[in-house]
Design a protein around this motif. Sequence first.
Motif, PDB file in Angstrom:
ATOM      1  N   ASP A 230     -20.216  35.169  -7.677  1.00 28.44           N
ATOM      2  CA  ASP A 230     -19.970  33.983  -8.500  1.00 28.44           C
ATOM      3  C   ASP A 230     -18.505  33.597  -8.341  1.00 28.44           C
ATOM      4  O   ASP A 230     -17.693  34.393  -7.846  1.00 28.44           O
ATOM      5  N   ILE A 233     -16.090  34.854 -13.790  1.00 28.09           N
ATOM      6  CA  ILE A 233     -16.789  35.572 -14.855  1.00 28.09           C
ATOM      7  C   ILE A 233     -16.044  35.285 -16.142  1.00 28.09           C
ATOM      8  O   ILE A 233     -14.867  35.628 -16.280  1.00 28.09           O
ATOM      9  N   ASP A 234     -16.720  34.637 -17.078  1.00 28.18           N
ATOM     10  CA  ASP A 234     -16.089  34.300 -18.355  1.00 28.18           C
ATOM     11  C   ASP A 234     -16.453  35.354 -19.394  1.00 28.18           C
ATOM     12  O   ASP A 234     -15.798  36.382 -19.514  1.00 28.18           O
ATOM     13  N   GLY A 236     -19.237  37.085 -19.288  1.00 30.61           N
ATOM     14  CA  GLY A 236     -19.984  38.135 -18.607  1.00 30.61           C
ATOM     15  C   GLY A 236     -21.463  38.207 -18.928  1.00 30.61           C
ATOM     16  O   GLY A 236     -22.177  39.052 -18.373  1.00 30.61           O
ATOM     17  N   ILE A 239     -23.786  37.311 -15.729  1.00 27.81           N
ATOM     18  CA  ILE A 239     -23.712  38.339 -14.695  1.00 27.81           C
ATOM     19  C   ILE A 239     -24.371  39.633 -15.161  1.00 27.81           C
ATOM     20  O   ILE A 239     -25.131  40.270 -14.409  1.00 27.81           O
ATOM     21  N   ILE A 256     -20.821  43.485  -8.051  1.00 25.73           N
ATOM     22  CA  ILE A 256     -20.465  42.141  -8.518  1.00 25.73           C
ATOM     23  C   ILE A 256     -19.176  41.709  -7.841  1.00 25.73           C
ATOM     24  O   ILE A 256     -18.212  42.476  -7.768  1.00 25.73           O
ATOM     25  N   ALA A 258     -16.485  38.328  -7.758  1.00 25.14           N
ATOM     26  CA  ALA A 258     -16.109  37.020  -8.297  1.00 25.14           C
ATOM     27  C   ALA A 258     -14.617  36.807  -8.070  1.00 25.14           C
ATOM     28  O   ALA A 258     -13.839  37.768  -8.046  1.00 25.14           O
ATOM     29  N   ALA A 261     -11.346  36.204 -12.757  1.00 25.86           N
ATOM     30  CA  ALA A 261     -11.703  37.101 -13.866  1.00 25.86           C
ATOM     31  C   ALA A 261     -11.192  36.511 -15.176  1.00 25.86           C
ATOM     32  O   ALA A 261     -10.132  36.898 -15.679  1.00 25.86           O
ATOM     33  N   ALA A 267     -16.522  40.266 -22.325  1.00 21.56           N
ATOM     34  CA  ALA A 267     -16.836  40.427 -20.903  1.00 21.56           C
ATOM     35  C   ALA A 267     -16.576  41.839 -20.397  1.00 21.56           C
ATOM     36  O   ALA A 267     -17.416  42.428 -19.704  1.00 21.56           O
ATOM     37  N   LEU A 271     -19.458  44.161 -18.713  1.00 25.60           N
ATOM     38  CA  LEU A 271     -19.396  44.537 -17.306  1.00 25.60           C
ATOM     39  C   LEU A 271     -19.332  46.056 -17.136  1.00 25.60           C
ATOM     40  O   LEU A 271     -19.937  46.612 -16.213  1.00 25.60           O
ATOM     41  N   VAL A 279     -17.274  46.170  -9.815  1.00 25.44           N
ATOM     42  CA  VAL A 279     -16.967  44.769 -10.104  1.00 25.44           C
ATOM     43  C   VAL A 279     -15.674  44.442  -9.367  1.00 25.44           C
ATOM     44  O   VAL A 279     -14.619  45.010  -9.674  1.00 25.44           O
TER      45      VAL A 279
END
Length: 326
Positions: A230, A233-234, A236, A239, A256, A258, A261, A267, A271, A279
Amino acid sequence: MSELSYNVDKKLVLASGRAHPELAEQVAAELGTELLPLNAYDFANGEIYVRSDESVRGKEIFVIQSHPAPLNNWLMEQLIMVDSMKRASARRITVVAPFYPYARQDKKGRGREPISARLVADMFKVAGADRIMSVDLHTAQIQGFFDGPVDHLFAIPLLAEHIRKEVGDDPVTVVSPDTGRVRVAEQWAERLGGAPLAFVHKSRDLTMPNQAVSKTVVGQVKGRTCVLIDDMIDTGGTIAGAVKVLKDAGAKDVIIAATHAVFSDPAAQRLAECGAREVVVTNTLPIPESKRFETLTVLSIAPLLARAIKEVFEDGSVTSLFDGDA
């Protein structure tokens, strides 16, 4: 003098806001220069004051600022920095916004909604910016919002190289968290040796921000290492929900990846507990220690920003940094 000179006629100056000084210092180190000394502070009522401690007359200024929370404060500070440089007779001003503010508000989903990403571009222009540089815009159309050059940089090569080393010879499937990211997933698949694609079907209530429900996965993921990609990630939720769907569908592992972050609460907790093997994000935004966890890997975007700044300064090709993919 805080400048990098490539010839007698042009001088490069890198100025940084206060949002993410660590990234700015890394970029300066990559360029072999120092940050422009600035006097910046807040008045008691919240107004922001910025003044350069050195002359910028006739110089090429790159104003770098990340936009974590409180985003509006840092956006206003960057606008004021640009305005101050313009009024101080800078030759050309490039806004370096690794995470473009208000990027998710790029179109009208319902009547009477704003297009705030366009408004941000307009404000940068009015403040005096000649050019904008950003990383992994939420949608490519944002490039057309600014009346001037926009350098759209991509973190995929950086992220994909790390993941390629992590997965080794494991069978990999690239997974988009929704249908809107399939085109980006195709670029990832190419970087990972032609890996197959899958996507997670989700539903979203347009009246409720930061809420989406992951439902089913479309594509072959059973027994494979899934790279769930993605741009940001806001909170989360999306995701983390996608990880569960992939695990329920028989995925061997989930990594994951992205670029941005954002990591609004909760989040980090989501995660850390979602079951992902790793991540992987970049440092376009600062990540405080309180939001770091054992499976988090943070890659520096500074070398990419520095190379792009150097290309712009020397009137070179930013596209060449991405082998023609940009």
